[in-house]
Scaffold this active site. Structure first.
Site, PDB file in Angstrom:
ATOM      1  N   SER A 113       0.797  -1.228   0.000  1.00 56.09           N
ATOM      2  CA  SER A 113       0.000   0.000   0.000  1.00 56.09           C
ATOM      3  C   SER A 113       0.828   1.276   0.000  1.00 56.09           C
ATOM      4  CB  SER A 113      -0.939   0.017   1.207  1.00 56.09           C
ATOM      5  OG  SER A 113      -0.210   0.011   2.418  1.00 56.09           O
ATOM      6  N   LYS A 147     -12.495  -0.883   0.939  1.00 61.91           N
ATOM      7  CA  LYS A 147     -11.775  -0.114  -0.065  1.00 61.91           C
ATOM      8  C   LYS A 147     -12.546  -0.172  -1.386  1.00 61.91           C
ATOM      9  CE  LYS A 147      -7.268  -0.260   2.162  1.00 61.91           C
ATOM     10  NZ  LYS A 147      -7.724  -0.686   3.482  1.00 61.91           N
ATOM     11  N   HIS A 194      -5.380  -4.032  -1.234  1.00 61.25           N
ATOM     12  CA  HIS A 194      -5.143  -3.061  -2.308  1.00 61.25           C
ATOM     13  C   HIS A 194      -5.064  -3.756  -3.673  1.00 61.25           C
ATOM     14  CE1 HIS A 194      -4.632   0.492   0.238  1.00 61.25           C
ATOM     15  NE2 HIS A 194      -4.122  -0.352   1.111  1.00 61.25           N
TER      16      HIS A 194
END
Length: 428
Positions: A215, A274, A243
Site C-alpha cells: 500500500s 476499499k 489493495h
C-alpha cells in the site's frame, strides 16, 4: 415514546451534563495523571517538531472524486481515497445499504455465534468465496481483525511463518500474536526468502505471508516466484489483498488472478472497506476446514460484534456489480498509466509499477507535508506520508487513482504537482 423522561435524565447524567446539559470536560487528578499528561504533551510536541504530525481534514460531503470540505471548501478533487472503483457513493450500493438497514435493522448487538448471524451474513460469505473461487469465507469487522485473527488460530510453536519486511502493520501485529517461529525476509527478495525457507524446513508447517500489493509503494508481490518457492519447500502461501481486490486481474479478483496463481495461493485476507463499497469489514477466504477453525478459535471473530446489516448490504451489492461486469475494473489501467507517465515526464519519481497507488517520492517529511497543503490550496486533496507510516527518509505523497477520475481530473492534478514541486524545490 422510546424513552421516559427519567431515562432521558439518566442519559444526560451519564454524559456528564446532569439535568442541565453537557458538562465541562473533566481531567483525572493526582500526581500520576499529571506526569502522564506531561509525558504525552512532550511526545506530541516531538511529533510536531519532526514534521510528522497528521492532521485530519473534515469532509462535509460523500466520498467521491470531488469533495466539499467543512468550512465551505468545495470543488476539491480527491486523490487519496481507497475508493478504487468509485463505489463508495454508487447509487445502487447506497440503495442496497438502505434496504438492508430497513429490513435487518441497525445492528445485531451480538457476536456471530450467539445471536449475530443473519441470512445476509451467510449470503455475503458465500458470495466472497465464489468471487475468489475458494471453498468458504468468514467475515470480520475489518481486515485488520482478519489479520489479527488468523495466525494465532492457525500456527503453533511447531510451525514457521515467513513475512515480507514491508508487510502491512496488521500482518505484522497478527504474526506477533502467534507462537510460531518467525522469519522476516527482505522486501520481494526471492533469494532471501529461499534462504529463510531452507532454515525453516525443520518445522511442521511453513506459511509465507505477503501483501499482494503493497500500500505504501504501489508494487506488486512476485507471486509466481513465491508460489514456486513454496512448492519447492512444501510451504503454504497467504496473501493480503486489500489493495488488489476488485481491480487487479482480468476480473478484479486480485494479484493471484493477475499473475495466474489462483490455484497456488492457499489463504486470502481482504477488505470490504476499499474497492468493494468502502464502508467497513474484512474477510478470510480459503479451505473450508480453515474457515471452520477460525469460527471456533479466531478471537477477533469470537469477541467482536457482527458486521452491521447496512455494511453487509452495500458490500454485497458492490460484489454483484463487479461480478456482472469487469468494465469498471478494466478502466483503471489507462487512468493509472496516464497519471504515471505524465508525472514521470514532469520529473517526479513515482514508486511502484502499473498500480493505481502512485507514491510521489520526496524523501523529506516536511517537504511532503508542505507540498500536500499547497496542493489543497490548488484544489487537489492529497496527503503526505512520513515516519512511522513509511521508513525515515522515504516520505512521499501517495496519490491514488480511481475509476471515477476523469482525464481532466488527472491532468489538473499533474499540473498542480508540477507547479507546487517547482515552488518548493522538488523539481528543477
Amino acid at each position: 415514546m422510546w424513552r421516559s423522561a427519567a431515562a432521558v435524565r439518566a442519559l444526560r447524567a451519564l454524559r456528564g451534563g446532569g439535568a442541565g446539559g453537557a458538562g465541562a470536560p473533566r481531567a483525572a487528578s493526582g500526581a500520576a495523571a499529571a506526569r502522564l499528561r506531561q509525558r504525552l504533551e512532550n511526545e506530541l510536541e516531538d511529533i510536531r517538531g519532526a514534521g510528522t504530525w497528521k492532521s485530519e481534514r473534515v469532509i462535509a460531503s460523500r466520498q467521491g472524486p470531488h469533495l466539499r470540505l467543512a468550512g465551505g471548501g468545495g470543488g476539491i478533487i480527491n486523490f487519496c481515497a481507497n475508493n478504487y472503483l468509485g463505489l463508495s457513493s454508487h447509487p445502487e450500493v447506497i440503495r442496497a445499504a438502505v434496504e438492508a438497514l430497513e429490513k435487518f435493522g441497525a445492528g445485531l448487538s451480538s457476536v456471530r455465534f450467539i445471536c449475530g448471524t443473519q441470512s445476509i451474513h451467510k449470503d455475503l460469505e458465500e458470495k466472497i468465496a465464489r468471487f475468489h473461487q475458494r471453498e468458504d469465507a468468514i467475515l470480520y469487522a475489518s481486515c485488520f481483525d482478519a489479520n489479527a485473527g488468523i495466525f494465532e488460530a492457525l500456527l503453533t510453536p511447531e510451525d514457521a511463518v515467513l513475512s515480507d519486511e514491508l508487510n502491512h502493520a496488521s500482518i505484522i501485529d497478527g504474526i506477533r500474536l502467534c507462537k510460531a517461529n518467525k522469519y522476516r525476509y527482505k522486501h520481494m527478495d526471492m533469494q532471501d526468502l529461499e534462504a529463510k525457507l531452507q532454515e525453516a524446513q525443520k518445522y511442521r508447517l511453513r506459511l509465507v505471508a505477503t501483501d499482494g500489493a503493497f500500500s505504501m509503494d504501489g508494487d506488486i508481490a512476485p507471486l509466481r516466484e513465491i508460489c514456486q518457492l513454496a512448492q519447492k519447500y512444501d510451504a503454504l502461501v497467504f496473501i493480503d489483498e486489500c489493495h488488489a481486490t476488485g481491480f487487479l486481474g482480468p476480473n478484479g479478483r486480485g494479484t493471484d488472478e493477475l499473475l495466474g496463481v489462483m490455484d497456488k495461493v492457499t489463504i486470502i485476507n481482504s477488505t470490504l472497506g476499499k474497492a468493494l463499497g468502502g464502508a467497513a469489514g474484512g474477510y478470510t477466504t480459503g479451505p473450508k476446514p480453515l474457515i471452520d477453525l477460525l469460527r471456533q478459535r479466531s478471537r477477533p471473530y469470537l469477541f467482536s460484534n457482527s458486521l452491521p446489516p447496512a455494511v453487509v448490504g452495500c458490500a454485497s451489492k458492490a460484489l454483484d456489480l463487479l461480478m456482472e461486469s469487469n468494465a469498471i475494473a478494466q478502466s483503471m489501467a489507462a487512468k493509472t498509466q496516464r497519471f504515471r507517465s505524465k508525472m514521470t515526464a514532469a520529473g517526479f519519481t513515482i514508486s511502484g509499477k502499473d498500480h493505481p497507488i502512485c507514491p510521489v517520492m520526496l524523501g523529506d517529511a516536511r517537504l511532503a507535508s508542505v507540498m500536500a497543503e499547497d496542493m489543497l490550496n490548488r484544489g487537489i486533496y492529497v496527503i503526505g506520508f512520513s515516519y512511522p507510516v513509511v521508513p525515515k527518509g522515504k516520505a512521499r505523497i501517495r496519490v491514488q487513482i480511481s475509476a471515477v477520475h476523469s482525464d481532466e481530473d488527472i491532468d489538473r492534478c499533474v499540473d498542480a504537482f508540477t507547479e507546487v514541486g517547482r515552488k518548493h524545490g522538488a523539481l528543477r
